[in-house]
Each structure stands twice: as C-alpha cells, then as structure tokens.
Design an enzyme around this catalytic site. Structure first.
Site, short mmCIF file in Angstrom:
data_model
loop_
_atom_site.label_atom_id
_atom_site.label_comp_id
_atom_site.label_asym_id
_atom_site.label_seq_id
_atom_site.Cartn_x
_atom_site.Cartn_y
_atom_site.Cartn_z
N LYS A 1 2.62 9.83 10.50
CA LYS A 1 2.42 9.30 9.14
C LYS A 1 1.08 9.83 8.64
O LYS A 1 0.03 9.38 9.10
CB LYS A 1 2.40 7.77 9.23
CG LYS A 1 2.06 7.04 7.94
CD LYS A 1 2.08 5.54 8.18
CE LYS A 1 1.62 4.78 6.96
NZ LYS A 1 0.37 4.05 7.17
N ARG B 1 -5.84 8.95 8.23
CA ARG B 1 -6.54 7.95 7.43
C ARG B 1 -6.42 8.34 5.96
O ARG B 1 -6.06 9.47 5.63
CB ARG B 1 -8.03 7.89 7.80
CG ARG B 1 -8.35 7.52 9.23
CD ARG B 1 -7.72 6.25 9.74
NE ARG B 1 -7.95 5.05 8.97
CZ ARG B 1 -8.54 3.94 9.42
NH1 ARG B 1 -9.00 3.91 10.66
NH2 ARG B 1 -8.66 2.87 8.67
N GLN C 1 0.79 -1.24 0.00
CA GLN C 1 0.00 0.00 0.00
C GLN C 1 0.82 1.29 0.00
O GLN C 1 0.47 2.24 -0.68
CB GLN C 1 -0.94 -0.03 1.21
CG GLN C 1 -1.89 1.13 1.32
CD GLN C 1 -2.81 0.95 2.51
OE1 GLN C 1 -3.77 0.20 2.45
NE2 GLN C 1 -2.52 1.63 3.61
N GLU D 1 5.00 -1.92 8.18
CA GLU D 1 3.67 -1.90 8.82
C GLU D 1 2.80 -2.98 8.21
O GLU D 1 2.85 -3.23 7.00
CB GLU D 1 3.05 -0.51 8.59
CG GLU D 1 1.65 -0.34 9.16
CD GLU D 1 1.13 1.07 8.89
OE1 GLU D 1 1.95 2.03 8.82
OE2 GLU D 1 -0.09 1.22 8.72
N LYS E 1 -4.42 5.49 15.26
CA LYS E 1 -5.45 6.20 14.50
C LYS E 1 -6.64 6.37 15.43
O LYS E 1 -7.28 5.36 15.81
CB LYS E 1 -5.88 5.37 13.29
CG LYS E 1 -4.81 5.21 12.20
CD LYS E 1 -5.27 4.12 11.24
CE LYS E 1 -4.50 4.13 9.92
NZ LYS E 1 -4.81 2.92 9.13
N GLU F 1 -3.66 9.26 -0.64
CA GLU F 1 -2.89 10.00 0.36
C GLU F 1 -1.88 10.94 -0.29
O GLU F 1 -0.93 11.38 0.34
CB GLU F 1 -2.19 9.03 1.31
CG GLU F 1 -3.22 8.19 2.08
CD GLU F 1 -2.63 7.43 3.26
OE1 GLU F 1 -1.40 7.40 3.40
OE2 GLU F 1 -3.42 6.88 4.03
P1 PGA Z 1 -6.62 3.67 5.65
O1 PGA Z 1 -5.08 3.55 5.30
O2 PGA Z 1 -6.87 4.98 6.28
O3 PGA Z 1 -7.29 3.50 4.31
O4 PGA Z 1 -6.93 2.52 6.58
C1 PGA Z 1 -4.06 4.02 6.11
C2 PGA Z 1 -3.14 2.90 6.55
O5 PGA Z 1 -3.37 1.71 6.22
O6 PGA Z 1 -2.18 3.14 7.26
ZN ZN Z 2 -1.67 0.81 7.46
#
Ligand code: PGA
Ligand code: ZN
Length: 441
Positions: A390, A368, A164, A287, A339, A207
């Site tokens: 992050k 997010r 990702q 991660e 988060k 992002e």
């Molecule tokens: P998400 O991605 O906000 O779509 O969950 C962020 C991450 O995986 O760190």
């Molecule tokens: Zn993540």
C-alpha cells in the site's frame, strides 16, 4: 567473507511534502556504497518510534533534521565503523542499544532507520544480489498485491471527509503489471466521475489520491463502485475496495466524530456501520477501523467482522512487536500494517512480519504520506512475501518509484524473478465466509 563497514554518513534531503528528511549512506571496506532515505507520516500513531527534528528555532520551521544527521555522522558512525556484516541484525542491535530509549527518541528513529536500510542495501550490493533476494533470506519471495489509493480524506486531504483512504484492490489479475493497470483505469474513471458531478478537486492529496468534498463517507464507496464498473471490471470479482478509516484521527473523548455527516458514533455504532457497508459494498479490508487505544472496540470489531474482511492495525499496532503480541493474545485485528519508520529498524520490521505470518495475521507493507523516491519497501514487500503493498495512488513519482520498481522486479530485470501475485481470497461481497485463520465468529 562479509565486508566491514568503513563509514556511515547522512544528508538532509526533502520529502514529497517538501519537508526535510534523512538520506544515509554506508560505505563498506570492499568499496561498495549504498544509501537510503526515510519517509514521514502525517496521521501518525501515538505509539510510533520518534523521528528527531530540530524543533523550534531550527530551519524549515523547526522541521530540519540536522541533529538526526549529526547523530548518524557522529555516534552511529563511531559505533558501527569496522563492524563485520556477517549477522544482518547486529548493526541494528548496536544502534538500538546506543539509543537506549524505547521509542528511539534520543538518536531519532529517522537516523537509525536510514542507516539500517542503507546497510541492507550495501550488503545486497556487496553480495551481488537484488535487494529483495538479499532481504528474503529463507522467506518465500512473492510479488505483492497492490492496494491503490483512489479517494483521500482525513488528514491527507484537508478533512473533506473523515475516512482517510478509499482504495482499489485489483485481486482478479494474474500479474502485478495487470493489477496496476486495472487500478490506474479505476483512478482515471474516478476523475471522469468526479468531473461530471462537479466534484473534481484541484490537485491531488498527499498520497496522489483525489480528495473531493462529498456529502458523506458512504458516497465515496458509491463512487468507488461506479469507477470500478466504468473501468469495465466486476466489483468484488476483479476489483474490490479497501478502506483506511484512520479512525484515531476523528476519535475524541471516546466518540467517533463524523463531522462531514454531522453525527457521532461510539465503537458499537462504527462496527454496525462497517457491517452495513460489508453487506452493501465489495469491501475486503478495513484499516484502523477504530482508534489506536480502543482495544475493547477492536476485539468487538474482530468478533463481528473478522470473518468477512481483513481488519488491519496501523496506528493500533505501529509495526511494534509488543503491540502485535497484544493483538494476537487478545484477538484484536487480523492483519498488521508494516511501516518501517514506525519501529525504526529493518530487523524489528522483519520480526513483526515473520511473527504475523506465523500467527496467521496478514502483513501489508506500507509507505507513509510523506515519501521519497526511495523504493526500498517495494523490495521489502517482495522479500517478505507479505502479500500486499500500500503505497498510495498511481500518480506522484514518490509513489511510482515503488510501483515501477515492482514492475522491474516482476519483469526479471534483476536477472531473477519472484513468484506471482500472492493469492488473495475473495473476502466480503461475493466471497466466502472469509479468512478462517482468524475467524472467531
Ligand atoms: P501516514 O498515513 O503516513 O500519514 O501515517 C498512512 C496511513 O495511515 O496508512
Ligand atoms: Zn493507516
């Protein structure tokens, strides 16, 4: 004497993907008002607290949050009105109790978190303190080290590649401002590299990173090293690499499916792959190396790799105190991604960060993929002294809201400044054996 809550209300606003989200506003009896907006994930973990959306038949294709807004203006306002704010955790406890579910699905984690953050901001404002200082309490506030998204894949970029995020970690700099400048230089060199290779995508990923079609996930690492060098930095000494594999999202029936590479690995195969990458690349942090419920795999990953890089649990730990306890007890992961909307209150978030710190787990405060212009988590990262933040790439204003807030905090625009960048040990490539705190090799 601490002020009382006069009223709480909420409004449906839009996030960076154009989806509805919540903004809550809190007014105190002393006239102070403050608001906060909540974000929303795409590659969410199964064990996260639930955001409440109207669902089928509702506006915005069912994504509207009018029921969550009504919960703020109705039951939450009723329960909180008149509460004296001398104990910062009390309002969160009341909201958790009123919801009554383990995942906050009745009132909605989005409703509860929006109020929780707006309250914290109102309290800070009423005390005349910058948010980070008010949140810090007895903690040692510090500027965080940014982990900056450069290349995106997975659910954030149309699954061009499975992993990702490929992030730049500019750890070789004295200040946050210099670190961000270095990350921006790497990103800009990456644009040049992809353009020269005929791989520059149109637009940016969720992002703000670049989501090119590559021949393999490993090619992303090659591109990262090229971009770091092209920007004039020494990989591993000034700028290193972090990965968010988000492996839950390519894990099916016990296997990790790398469709773009036409192969499938088991957990041991994934760990061996990471081991080879740690040998070959200046990689300091991975991660969600494995899927959210692959606890055996995570334990094996920490045994094999935990002394060489951070192993951050995102979908694995979902900012949840009990899942963090399980990781501590079973020696899975070495760091926790934080988060706020995965757990749904500020109090529980702070509990997770404090417990992580106590047990030698690093904490990484994270945005997010669906974000807003709210910069709350910049202050949270400073307040907790977590060490890392992050929030995506250095484009798109929902990302820059956080970076720019950090630049202002560092520059002393609040009249007070926290300490410098958190010292980050040079793990991996050129580094020492790494992190002794959690090294069970
Ligand atoms: P998400 O991605 O906000 O779509 O969950 C962020 C991450 O995986 O760190
Ligand atoms: Zn993540």
């Amino acid at each position: 004497m601490a002020a009382r809550i006069r009223a709480v209300r909420a409004l449906q606003v839009l996030d960076s993907r154009g989806n509805p989200t919540l903004e809550a506003q809190v007014t105190l009896a002393d006239g102070t008002a403050a608001s906060a907006q909540v974000p929303s994930g795409a590659s969410t973990g199964r064990h996260e607290a639930r955001e409440l959306r109207d669902g089928e038949g509702g506006a915005y294709g069912g994504k509207a949050v009018s029921a969550a807004a009504a919960n703020v203006c109705g039951p939450l306002d009723e329960a909180l009105r008149g509460l004296r704010l001398d104990d910062p955790a009390r309002a969160d406890e009341i909201m958790i109790g009123l919801d009554g579910t383990p995942d906050k699905s009745r009132l909605g984690a989005n409703a509860i978190l929006a109020v929780s953050c707006a309250l914290a901001r109102a309290v800070a404002r009423s005390r005349g303190l910058p948010l980070w200082l008010s949140l810090a309490g007895g903690r040692r506030a510090k500027m965080p080290l940014p982990m900056v998204n450069i290349l995106s894949g997975g659910l954030h970029a149309g699954r061009q590649i499975e992993f990702q995020d490929f992030l730049a970690v500019p750890h070789g700099f004295r200040t946050f401002a210099e670190a961000i400048e270095a990350a921006a230089a790497v990103r800009s060199r990456m644009v040049g590299i992809l353009r020269a290779d005929g791989r520059l995508p149109d637009g940016v990923a969720d992002e703000g990173g670049l989501g090119p079609r590559l021949e393999s996930n490993e090619q992303a690492l090659d591109c990262m090293v090229r971009a770091i060098e092209a920007a004039g930095f020494e990989p591993g000494r000034q700028v290193s690499i972090a990965i968010d594999a988000a492996a839950t999202h390519f894990h099916r029936a016990g296997e990790y499916r790398l469709a773009s590479e036409g192969r499938t690995l088991d957990a041991a195969g994934m760990i061996a792959l990471y081991g080879r990458w740690l040998d070959a690349y200046p990689l300091v942090s991975i991660e969600d190396a494995l899927a959210e419920d692959d606890w055996d795999g995570w334990r094996a990953a920490r045994r094999a790799l935990g002394g060489r890089c951070e192993l951050i649990g995102d979908d694995l730990l979902v900012t949840n105190p009990s899942r963090l306890e399980r990781a501590i007890a079973t020696r899975a992961a070495t760091a926790v991604l934080v988060k706020m909307n995965q757990i749904g209150t500020l109090t529980e978030t702070l509990r997770v960060v404090d417990r992580a710190e106590e047990k030698g787990f690093r904490a990484v405060v994270s945005a997010r993929s669906g974000e807003t212009e709210d910069s709350f988590l910049a202050d949270l990262a400073v307040a907790t002294g977590a060490g890392h933040i992050k929030v995506g790439s250095v484009t798109r204003s929902e990302r820059l809201a956080k970076y720019n807030r950090l630049l202002r905090i560092e520059a002393g625009w609040d009249g007070r400044s926290p300490e410098g960048l958190a010292p980050v040990r040079p793990l991996g490539h050129h580094g020492c054996r790494g992190d002794e705190r959690v090294n069970d090799a």
